[in-house]
Design an enzyme around this catalytic site. Structure first.
Site, PDB file in Angstrom:
ATOM      1  N   LEU A  33       0.814  -1.209   0.000  1.00 49.83           N
ATOM      2  CA  LEU A  33       0.000   0.000   0.000  1.00 49.83           C
ATOM      3  C   LEU A  33       0.849   1.262   0.000  1.00 49.83           C
ATOM      4  O   LEU A  33       0.396   2.318  -0.430  1.00 49.83           O
ATOM      5  CB  LEU A  33      -0.936   0.009   1.216  1.00 49.83           C
ATOM      6  CG  LEU A  33      -1.956  -1.136   1.285  1.00 49.83           C
ATOM      7  CD1 LEU A  33      -2.722  -1.078   2.605  1.00 49.83           C
ATOM      8  CD2 LEU A  33      -2.925  -1.073   0.112  1.00 49.83           C
ATOM      9  N   GLY A  83      10.300   5.952   5.322  1.00 47.31           N
ATOM     10  CA  GLY A  83      11.617   5.776   5.904  1.00 47.31           C
ATOM     11  C   GLY A  83      11.703   4.701   6.965  1.00 47.31           C
ATOM     12  O   GLY A  83      12.779   4.170   7.234  1.00 47.31           O
ATOM     13  N   VAL A 118       3.784  -0.567   4.316  1.00 47.91           N
ATOM     14  CA  VAL A 118       2.443  -1.010   4.699  1.00 47.91           C
ATOM     15  C   VAL A 118       1.907  -1.910   3.592  1.00 47.91           C
ATOM     16  O   VAL A 118       2.030  -1.597   2.405  1.00 47.91           O
ATOM     17  CB  VAL A 118       1.481   0.187   4.898  1.00 47.91           C
ATOM     18  CG1 VAL A 118       0.129  -0.296   5.420  1.00 47.91           C
ATOM     19  CG2 VAL A 118       2.075   1.213   5.844  1.00 47.91           C
ATOM     20  N   LYS A 161       1.492  -3.003   8.842  1.00 46.18           N
ATOM     21  CA  LYS A 161       2.655  -2.114   8.768  1.00 46.18           C
ATOM     22  C   LYS A 161       3.840  -2.792   9.430  1.00 46.18           C
ATOM     23  O   LYS A 161       3.740  -3.276  10.566  1.00 46.18           O
ATOM     24  CB  LYS A 161       2.363  -0.785   9.472  1.00 46.18           C
ATOM     25  CG  LYS A 161       3.572   0.138   9.592  1.00 46.18           C
ATOM     26  CD  LYS A 161       3.228   1.497  10.169  1.00 46.18           C
ATOM     27  CE  LYS A 161       2.517   2.346   9.171  1.00 46.18           C
ATOM     28  NZ  LYS A 161       2.409   3.768   9.597  1.00 46.18           N
ATOM     29  N   ASP A 180       2.460  13.707  14.457  1.00 50.54           N
ATOM     30  CA  ASP A 180       3.001  13.516  13.116  1.00 50.54           C
ATOM     31  C   ASP A 180       1.896  13.653  12.067  1.00 50.54           C
ATOM     32  O   ASP A 180       1.888  12.952  11.060  1.00 50.54           O
ATOM     33  CB  ASP A 180       3.667  12.136  13.013  1.00 50.54           C
ATOM     34  CG  ASP A 180       4.475  11.964  11.740  1.00 50.54           C
ATOM     35  OD1 ASP A 180       5.127  12.934  11.319  1.00 50.54           O
ATOM     36  OD2 ASP A 180       4.437  10.866  11.144  1.00 50.54           O
TER      37      ASP A 180
END
Length: 453
Positions: free
Chosen positions: A190, A194, A198, A213, A308
């Site tokens: 997907l 870094g 996924v 992930k 994030d």
């Protein structure tokens, strides 16, 4: 008890107080005369050539690097100048030159103005003399300073699919640490970044599809770092809201972390914007962000901060009537991974990305986590969704982290003049970064956005 690794800066010349700065966890620090620096140098005559934001230290004990920000008189490492803007250049012109990072070793000395710091590196107790990859068995000396724990070599870190397949093989052998992914097979990738990649995965018995992930640490992973990261994951697992992508399971094996989350087949906001030609119309964008802010408010009420946020982790789910529902993913995951030291050194010149959606406070206080930071990032994401541009200007050669420290957001109507004035005022207010400015609660930003359109 195992002695942790540490990096210590000791003042051996100059009047600075305190005279010792000890870092035993992942952090960064900006040294200079500005009041938000740590260590902060005095504004006396001995330091008048020191810049407000002079240099950056990226620290992940026992590793550390230093980089000059294009300062007026440069930074000296063991009496060797490692950065200085050219004579006659303005601070802005000097900042447009990216200087390389320099690895710090035990006993090194850093001189800034008339202040000298001595660097002391203390390795973790029990650090190995030889690193061996837990996946391929290859000996590796890629790390700056060896750490105790499970180590993945540089080659294995570049192949997240092999890591994911290994985890699923281990799960088939009834490894209890991988119970959450027993019976799954990979379907397709997907996306990747870094830290890893996924994949869409399906459980053979139930047909359930999840996003799997895999996160590949750049340093050896010991029990303390694993525990620190997985504790953050448990907090995220407890979030349940229609506008938050559910985190199902998490674990660690074979030097690799895994997470399984709710699969959103319509991709992410940045992918939607790309399909639409680079921006979304005002009504649609505000509707999506108002809904996403409901999920953010739910998390903040439970003291969970994302840290994030960007368009890439606002996922989309299409209902039967065709309406798109935004779901925020990865609450605190990337930042927790970094704070646990698992990302290595991330703000140095060789590895730093462009911090397009990062608020200034997150750079000057690396470990800080406040709802206001998320609101700045959410407003920055909306800004990008409406204009196709990020709020700050990032000149091609400028150090991106200095841009975050010193460049305010460009007023949004300078990017898109036709944007409604009331909406522009809300977004510009949300992107103000002076102390006490901006919004403090997700519900307040949501109400302001809806009232502006």
């Amino acid at each position: 008890m195992t002695r942790p690794a540490s990096v210590t800066l000791t003042v051996i010349q100059g009047p600075l107080e305190p005279a010792e700065f000890v870092f035993d966890e992942r952090t960064t620090c900006v040294i200079g005369r500005s009041r938000d620096c740590h260590p902060k140098l005095p504004g006396d005559t001995d330091h008048q050539t020191v810049s407000r934001h002079h240099c950056l230290l990226d620290i992940n004990p026992p590793d550390a690097c230093v980089r000059d920000f294009g300062s007026r008189n440069g930074t000296f490492l063991n009496d060797r100048k490692i950065g200085q803007r050219e004579q006659g250049q303005t601070p802005e012109e000097g900042a447009a030159t990216a200087f390389p990072e320099h690895v710090l070793g035990d006993g090194d000395e850093i001189r800034i103005g008339n202040t000298v710091f001595r660097v002391t590196i203390t390795a973790e107790q029990g650090s190995p003399s030889v690193l061996r990859c837990v996946k391929c068995g290859r000996e590796d000396s890629a790390e700056l300073n060896a750490r105790a724990g499970d180590h993945l070599c540089a080659s294995c870190r570049t192949d997240p699919q092999a890591a994911a397949e290994l985890l699923l093989d281990l799960a088939r052998s009834s490894d209890p640490a991988l119970a959450g992914i027993t019976g799954y097979t990979l379907l397709r990738e997907l996306g990747r970044g870094g830290m890893g990649a996924v994949y869409l995965a399906r459980q053979q018995v139930t047909g359930r599809e999840v996003a799997l992930k895999v996160m590949l640490p750049k340093v050896a992973t010991n029990q303390v770092a694993r525990g620190r990261f997985l504790r953050e994951v448990v907090i995220t697992q407890e979030l349940r809201h229609p506008n938050i992508a559910t985190l199902h399971d998490a674990g660690f094996a074979g030097g690799t972390f895994y997470l399984t989350t709710e699969y959103c087949p319509d991709g992410s906001l940045d992918q939607l914007v790309a399909r639409r030609g680079g921006r979304l119309p005002v009504d649609e964008a505000v509707r999506l962000f108002a809904a996403a802010l409901e999920g953010l408010a739910h998390a903040h009420e439970r003291s969970v901060v994302h840290r994030d946020l960007s368009p890439s982790n606002i996922l989309l789910h299409r209902a039967a009537d065709g309406a798109l529902t935004p779901k925020i993913s990865d609450f605190g995951i990337a930042k927790a991974f970094d704070l646990a030291g698992l990302s290595g050194l991330t703000l140095t010149g060789a590895t730093a990305g462009k911090p397009s959606f990062v608020p200034r406070l997150q750079v000057v206080d690396f470990r800080e986590a406040t709802p206001a930071m998320d609101l700045w990032s959410m407003a920055a994401s909306l800004y990008w969704t409406l204009t196709g541009l990020v709020p700050r200007d990032f000149p091609p050669k400028q150090d991106p982290w200095l841009a975050v420290l010193q460049s305010p957001a460009v007023p949004i109507r300078e990017r898109t003049p036709q944007l409604p004035g009331p909406l522009a005022e809300v977004i510009d207010h949300a992107l103000a970064e002076q102390p006490g400015s901006g919004f403090r609660h997700a519900a307040d930003l949501r109400r302001a956005l809806l009232a502006a359109v």
